[in-house]
Enzyme design. Structure first.
Site, mmCIF file in Angstrom:
data_model
loop_
_atom_site.group_PDB
_atom_site.id
_atom_site.type_symbol
_atom_site.label_atom_id
_atom_site.label_comp_id
_atom_site.label_asym_id
_atom_site.label_seq_id
_atom_site.Cartn_x
_atom_site.Cartn_y
_atom_site.Cartn_z
ATOM 1 N N ASP A 54 8.432 -2.816 -8.917
ATOM 2 C CA ASP A 54 8.606 -2.207 -7.259
ATOM 3 C C ASP A 54 8.016 -3.205 -6.474
ATOM 4 O OD1 ASP A 54 8.614 -0.888 -5.096
ATOM 5 O OD2 ASP A 54 7.301 0.618 -5.956
ATOM 6 N N ASP A 58 13.066 -4.501 0.350
ATOM 7 C CA ASP A 58 12.538 -3.638 -0.793
ATOM 8 C C ASP A 58 13.213 -3.580 -1.933
ATOM 9 O OD1 ASP A 58 10.515 -1.608 -2.137
ATOM 10 O OD2 ASP A 58 11.819 0.058 -1.196
#
Ligand SMILES: *[C@@H]1O[C@H](CO)[C@@H](O)[C@H](O)[C@H]1NC(C)=O
Length: 479
Positions: free
Chosen positions: A156, A357
C-alpha cells in the site's frame, strides 16, 4: 491518341482515388488511435497463467531487488480458507469508494467518524483520520524474524506502518494464509519501549498518538473501510531476498486485527512517512522503488527496490501533500481520447490536489474532466450497445455479441510534458461480457482530490524515485 491518353489518365485517377479511399478506410478501422481487443482478454482466466516455478520468486535483477506481486483475489494467490470468497465487483467498488472517502477526509483535514468496532481496541486514542485498505489490492511475500517466516502482506503506497498479526493475538486475529507470526519464537524480536523516540513517530505514521502497555509502545491504525490493527510496536529482522535483509525493522505486531484483509498476514506500508519501508530501507535502496501491476488477476507482477540499471522512463515531479504526508502527489494536466486532447481547462486540474495510489482501484477525476472524458469515450464507442451502470462506473457496454471490440486509446498528460497511454487492460473494467465499463469515475466536487488508481497503472513499470522527487512510467511490463 489524345482521347485514349485522356481515358487512361482518368482511369489512373479513378484507381488512385480508390486506393486512397481504401487506404483511408483501412487506417480508420485499425487506427493507431484505437485498440482492437478480444473480449475474452478483458477477463482473468480461472487459473494462474504464470508458471508455478515463479512462485515465491525473490531475486536480484539488474541490481534491483524483486518481489513477486499477485492480486489478492485472483488464482495466483492461495486463499486463506475455502469459505473466504472473493468479493463481487460491486463489493470491490463499494470498498474502493470507502477508501477514497477516507483519503479525501485525510487530505481535506475532515475527520471521518470513528467506527464502533475500534472502541474495544487497546491502542485507542483520539480518532484522527486513518489510512485505508479497500479490497482491490495486491500482495507481496516478505520474510520476518529469526528464523525467517514468510508472510504475505498487502502492499500500500497510501500508508506507512508495516504490520502483521502476532501471537498470542491478545484480542483477535482473523484467519490468514500462513501461520500467524509468533515473536516469542524469533530470536531477533524486540519490543519498543514507550519512552523511545521511535514510539512517538507513530503519531504521523498512523494518524494517532501511540499508547503504552506495561512499558511497551502500542500502535493503532484504522483504515477507511473501518478495518484496523492494534498491537505492540516492535523491531524485527526483515528479509526481502536471500541477500537483502534489514535488522531493526520497525513494525506493528498486531494483537487486535479486524477487517477485509482477505487472508493476507498484514500490510506493507510504502508511503512517504518516516516509518514506511521506503524510508527504513533508504540506506540500501536510496528511496527508489517501482512496481509492475499484473494485467489481470490471473497473472503476476513485481515490486522492485533500488534503482538498478533501469531502462528508459518518462518522469513527472512527485510532490508532497500538505495534509496527507503519506501520499505521493502528482499533477495531471490533460487527457486524450482516440488521439485527441480533450479541451479541459488546465485550472480544472490545478484546482484539485492529485495523488497516485496503489490501493485505489478506479481513477477519480475532477467531475468536469471526467464528464469530458466520458463524452469523448461514449462517442468513440457509439456503435456498441450500452449496459447498466456498475456501482460508481456509469459508462458500461454489452459486448456479448462481439468477439473483438475497438476501444479508443486513452492517455494522460502529466506535469513536465510526460504523456502516458493507458494499457487497454486499464481502460475497461469488466464484470462480464454483458457489462464492461469505462474504468474511470468523477469526483462529485471538482476540488476533491484526484486519485490515479491501480487499474490505470496496470502493465507499466511505475517508478517512485522519492529521493529525486519524481514519478516515472517505464516500459510496458505486461506478463
Ligand atoms: C512485549 O511486550 C508485551 C507487553 O508488555 C509482552 O507481553 C511481551 O512478552 C513482550 N515481548 C517481548 C519479546 O519482550
Amino acid at each position: 491518341m489524345a482521347c485514349r491518353y485522356s481515358v487512361d489518365f482518368q482511369a489512373a485517377y479513378v484507381v488512385s482515388s480508390l486506393l486512397l479511399l481504401l487506404l483511408l478506410g483501412t487506417s480508420h478501422s485499425s487506427d493507431e488511435n484505437f485498440y482492437s481487443v478480444r473480449v475474452t482478454s478483458l477477463f482473468p482466466s480461472s487459473s494462474c497463467t504464470t508458471p508455478s516455478s515463479a512462485f515465491g520468486l525473490d531475486r536480484v535483477d539488474e541490481g534491483r531487488t524483486l518481489l513477486e506481486i499477485v492480486h489478492r483475489h485472483g488464482p495466483c494467490h492461495r486463499p486463506a480458507t475455502a469459505e473466504e470468497k472473493a468479493p463481487t465487483h460491486e463489493q470491490i467498488l463499494v470498498q474502493d469508494e470507502l477508501r477514497v472517502n477516507s483519503i479525501r477526509a485525510r487530505i481535506s483535514g475532515k475527520k471521518p467518524g470513528r467506527p464502533s468496532s475500534l472502541k474495544e481496541a487497546k491502542a485507542v486514542l483520539p480518532a484522527k483520520s486513518g489510512s485505508t485498505v479497500g479490497t482491490g489490492n495486491y500482495v507481496v511475500t516478505v520474510g520476518l524474524g529469526t528464523p525467517k517466516k514468510d508472510l504475505t502482506l498487502i502492499f500500500d503506497t497510501g500508508s506507512d506502518l508495516t504490520w502483521t498479526q502476532c501471537r498470542p493475538c491478545l484480542k483477535y486475529c482473523y484467519k490468514q494464509q500462513e501461520p500467524t507470526f509468533d515473536p516469542s519464537l524469533s530470536a531477533s524480536y524486540v519490543n519498543i519501549s514507550c519512552n523511545s523516540a521511535v514510539c512517538s513517530q507513530l503519531t504521523s505514521a498512523t494518524g494517532r498518538t501511540p499508547g503504552c502497555f506495561a512499558s511497551t509502545c502500542v500502535y493503532g491504525i484504522q483504515y477507511g473501510d473501518s478495518s484496523f490493527s492494534a498491537g505492540f510496536f516492535g523491531r524485527e529482522k526483515l528479509t526481502l531476498t536471500y541477500t537483502d535483509s534489514f535488522d531493526n525493522f520497525l513494525f506493528g505486531c498486531g494483537q487486535n486485527n479486524r477487517g477485509l484483509y482477505g487472508g493476507a498476514a498484514g500490510l506493507l506500508g510504502l508511503g512517504r512517512d518516516k516509518l514506511s519501508i521506503v524510508e527504513q530501507t533508504a540506506s540500501k535502496y536510496g528511496k527508489y522503488f517501482s512496481y509492475c501491476l499484473p494485467s489481470s488477476s490471473s497473472s503476476t507482477g513485481h515490486l522492485a527496490f533500488g534503482k538498478g540499471s533501469s531502462s528508459a522512463a518518462q518522469f513527472t515531479p512527485l510532490t508532497t501533500i500538505s495534509q496527507g504526508a503519506s501520499f505521493y502527489g502528482i499533477s495531471i494536466t490533460g487527457i486524450s481520447v482516440a488521439g485527441k486532447k480533450l479541451s479541459i481547462p488546465v485550472s480544472i486540474f490545478s484546482n484539485a490536489e492529485g495523488i497516485i495510489d496503489s490501493g485505489t482501484v478506479i481513477t477519480r477525476l475532477p467531475l468536469t474532466a471526467y464528464t469530458a472524458l466520458r463524452s469523448a469515450f461514449r462517442q468513440a464507442m457509439s456503435k456498441y450497445p450500452m449496459a447498466p451502470a456498475l456501482s460508481i462506473l456509469d459508462t458500461c457496454y454489452d459486448f456479448t455479441k462481439y468477439s473483438t471490440v475497438t476501444v479508443p486509446k486513452l492517455g494522460f498528460y502529466f506535469l513536465g510534458g510526460t504523456y502516458v497511454d493507458v494499457d487497454f487492460t486499464g481502460i475497461l473494467y469488466g464484470a462480464s461480457a454483458s457489462q464492461v465499463c469505462l474504468a474511470f469515475a468523477g469526483n462529485s466536487d471538482d476540488s476533491d482530490v484526484l486519485i490515479y488508481g491501480n487499474v490505470a497503472q496496470k502493465t507499466f513499470e511505475v517508478i517512485y524515485d522519492v529521493a529525486g522527487e519524481r514519478l516515472g512510467f517505464g516500459a510496458n511490463c505486461r506478463s
